[in-house]
Design a protein around this motif. Structure first.
Motif, PDB file in Angstrom:
ATOM      1  N   ALA A  68       0.712  -1.167   0.031  1.00 54.96           N
ATOM      2  CA  ALA A  68       0.081   0.150  -0.050  1.00 54.96           C
ATOM      3  C   ALA A  68       0.989   1.132   0.080  1.00 54.96           C
ATOM      4  O   ALA A  68       1.912   1.164   0.584  1.00 54.96           O
ATOM      5  CB  ALA A  68      -0.926  -0.016   1.311  1.00 54.96           C
ATOM      6  N   ASP A 125     -14.908  -9.883  -2.718  1.00 59.76           N
ATOM      7  CA  ASP A 125     -13.744  -8.836  -2.686  1.00 59.76           C
ATOM      8  C   ASP A 125     -13.083  -8.882  -1.340  1.00 59.76           C
ATOM      9  O   ASP A 125     -12.276  -7.924  -0.847  1.00 59.76           O
ATOM     10  CB  ASP A 125     -14.444  -7.437  -2.823  1.00 59.76           C
ATOM     11  CG  ASP A 125     -15.203  -6.670  -1.871  1.00 59.76           C
ATOM     12  OD1 ASP A 125     -15.743  -7.733  -1.119  1.00 59.76           O
ATOM     13  OD2 ASP A 125     -15.748  -5.586  -1.784  1.00 59.76           O
ATOM     14  N   LYS A 168     -10.248  -6.367   2.687  1.00 60.84           N
ATOM     15  CA  LYS A 168     -11.060  -5.777   1.493  1.00 60.84           C
ATOM     16  C   LYS A 168     -10.392  -5.310   0.311  1.00 60.84           C
ATOM     17  O   LYS A 168      -9.385  -4.606   0.564  1.00 60.84           O
ATOM     18  CB  LYS A 168     -12.007  -4.671   1.805  1.00 60.84           C
ATOM     19  CG  LYS A 168     -13.091  -4.480   0.785  1.00 60.84           C
ATOM     20  CD  LYS A 168     -14.105  -3.500   1.266  1.00 60.84           C
ATOM     21  CE  LYS A 168     -15.054  -3.016   0.222  1.00 60.84           C
ATOM     22  NZ  LYS A 168     -15.863  -3.881  -0.251  1.00 60.84           N
ATOM     23  N   MET A 169     -10.312  -5.906  -0.903  1.00 63.86           N
ATOM     24  CA  MET A 169      -9.542  -5.494  -1.725  1.00 63.86           C
ATOM     25  C   MET A 169      -9.991  -4.245  -2.561  1.00 63.86           C
ATOM     26  O   MET A 169     -11.264  -4.107  -2.459  1.00 63.86           O
ATOM     27  CB  MET A 169      -9.604  -6.386  -3.236  1.00 63.86           C
ATOM     28  CG  MET A 169      -8.950  -7.871  -2.981  1.00 63.86           C
ATOM     29  SD  MET A 169      -9.018  -8.930  -4.390  1.00 63.86           S
ATOM     30  CE  MET A 169     -10.629  -9.364  -4.435  1.00 63.86           C
ATOM     31  N   THR A 170      -8.948  -3.219  -2.489  1.00 64.46           N
ATOM     32  CA  THR A 170      -9.350  -2.039  -3.238  1.00 64.46           C
ATOM     33  C   THR A 170      -8.394  -1.864  -4.198  1.00 64.46           C
ATOM     34  O   THR A 170      -7.369  -2.496  -4.444  1.00 64.46           O
ATOM     35  CB  THR A 170      -9.102  -0.917  -2.059  1.00 64.46           C
ATOM     36  OG1 THR A 170      -7.875  -0.808  -1.639  1.00 64.46           O
ATOM     37  CG2 THR A 170     -10.320  -1.242  -0.911  1.00 64.46           C
ATOM     38  N   ASP A 171      -8.502  -0.606  -4.946  1.00 63.53           N
ATOM     39  CA  ASP A 171      -7.526  -0.259  -6.123  1.00 63.53           C
ATOM     40  C   ASP A 171      -6.357   0.121  -5.349  1.00 63.53           C
ATOM     41  O   ASP A 171      -5.451   0.422  -6.168  1.00 63.53           O
ATOM     42  CB  ASP A 171      -8.167   0.821  -6.873  1.00 63.53           C
ATOM     43  CG  ASP A 171      -9.314   0.485  -7.708  1.00 63.53           C
ATOM     44  OD1 ASP A 171      -9.642  -0.691  -8.216  1.00 63.53           O
ATOM     45  OD2 ASP A 171     -10.151   1.311  -8.075  1.00 63.53           O
ATOM     46  N   ASP A 172      -6.113   0.559  -4.033  1.00 60.65           N
ATOM     47  CA  ASP A 172      -5.029   0.945  -3.592  1.00 60.65           C
ATOM     48  C   ASP A 172      -4.068   0.052  -2.941  1.00 60.65           C
ATOM     49  O   ASP A 172      -3.060   0.331  -2.591  1.00 60.65           O
ATOM     50  CB  ASP A 172      -5.545   1.828  -2.070  1.00 60.65           C
ATOM     51  CG  ASP A 172      -6.238   3.036  -2.733  1.00 60.65           C
ATOM     52  OD1 ASP A 172      -6.104   3.555  -3.733  1.00 60.65           O
ATOM     53  OD2 ASP A 172      -7.164   3.627  -1.698  1.00 60.65           O
ATOM     54  N   ILE A 173      -4.640  -1.276  -3.168  1.00 56.36           N
ATOM     55  CA  ILE A 173      -3.841  -2.220  -2.665  1.00 56.36           C
ATOM     56  C   ILE A 173      -3.119  -3.032  -3.711  1.00 56.36           C
ATOM     57  O   ILE A 173      -3.737  -3.126  -4.726  1.00 56.36           O
ATOM     58  CB  ILE A 173      -4.513  -3.410  -1.827  1.00 56.36           C
ATOM     59  CG1 ILE A 173      -5.175  -2.837  -0.532  1.00 56.36           C
ATOM     60  CG2 ILE A 173      -3.833  -4.555  -1.580  1.00 56.36           C
ATOM     61  CD1 ILE A 173      -6.044  -3.782   0.269  1.00 56.36           C
ATOM     62  N   VAL A 198     -10.716  -5.878   7.929  1.00 57.49           N
ATOM     63  CA  VAL A 198     -12.061  -5.485   8.129  1.00 57.49           C
ATOM     64  C   VAL A 198     -12.319  -4.940   9.595  1.00 57.49           C
ATOM     65  O   VAL A 198     -13.499  -4.467   9.748  1.00 57.49           O
ATOM     66  CB  VAL A 198     -13.090  -6.460   7.565  1.00 57.49           C
ATOM     67  CG1 VAL A 198     -12.892  -6.796   6.017  1.00 57.49           C
ATOM     68  CG2 VAL A 198     -13.058  -7.786   8.099  1.00 57.49           C
ATOM     69  N   LEU A 246      -3.444   0.613   5.539  1.00 63.37           N
ATOM     70  CA  LEU A 246      -4.056  -0.320   5.319  1.00 63.37           C
ATOM     71  C   LEU A 246      -4.320  -1.353   6.534  1.00 63.37           C
ATOM     72  O   LEU A 246      -3.484  -1.622   7.338  1.00 63.37           O
ATOM     73  CB  LEU A 246      -3.056  -1.310   4.509  1.00 63.37           C
ATOM     74  CG  LEU A 246      -3.424  -2.582   3.976  1.00 63.37           C
ATOM     75  CD1 LEU A 246      -4.823  -2.652   3.101  1.00 63.37           C
ATOM     76  CD2 LEU A 246      -2.509  -3.558   3.330  1.00 63.37           C
TER      77      LEU A 246
END
Length: 169
Positions: A10, A132, A151-156, A88, A85
């Motif tokens: 991250a 996700d 949680k998968m995000t565009d930042d990881i 949950v 980062l």
């Protein structure tokens, strides 16, 4: 059984819009260090931006590492917890590596100073993917590890570690 072994990365950006004490320290300390260490690359104050210095002299890229050294103690104060980062449940994910990069900087304009730190987790066991969510645990030999979900995000960024397998022919 593990689906794969991975690392999570991250990136955190630091600019003049700092919100926390940690962000302020990284921003101000790296700018101060940039002012000191960039003098040999500014060619008698002809160049004032990091980009200009790198174009004129490729050795200016060593400033990334020099600025990293200036904030090593500040990064250590995180106690290996990635500030951007968490799982949950809100627990910070641990990191093994932190890499500072200069995005832009200007000796004449502190507001143009932007650096980033990419934090990379230790080896993680990917147990399952549900929607996700990544179900993970830390890879510590000889220990039963509690799983957690991220949680998968565009930042990881997920770095996949391919295992070497013996192939029979």
């Amino acid at each position: 059984m593990a689906l794969a072994y991975i690392n999570l990365s991250a990136k955190q950006y630091f600019n003049f819009m700092c919100r926390t004490e940690y962000e302020r320290r990284v921003f101000h300390d790296t700018y101060k260090e940039f002012q000191k260490k960039s003098k040999p690359y500014s060619l008698n104050q002809t160049f004032h931006t990091f980009g200009q210095m790198c174009e004129a002299n490729g050795k200016a890229n060593t400033l990334h590492q020099k600025l990293h050294y200036a904030v090593m103690n500040t990064i250590v104060s995180l106690e290996n917890k990635i500030p951007v980062l968490s799982d949950v449940d809100g627990n910070c994910i641990l990191f093994d590596l932190a890499n500072l990069r200069i995005c832009s900087s200007d000796l004449l304009n502190k507001a143009a100073h932007v650096v980033s730190i990419t934090y990379t987790s230790p080896k993680l066991v990917l147990h399952e993917i549900v929607g996700d969510l990544l179900i993970l645990s830390y890879d510590e030999k000889g220990k039963f590890n509690k799983t957690f979900m991220v949680k998968m995000t565009d930042d990881i960024v997920i770095n996949y570690e391919k295992n070497q397998e013996l192939v029979y022919s």
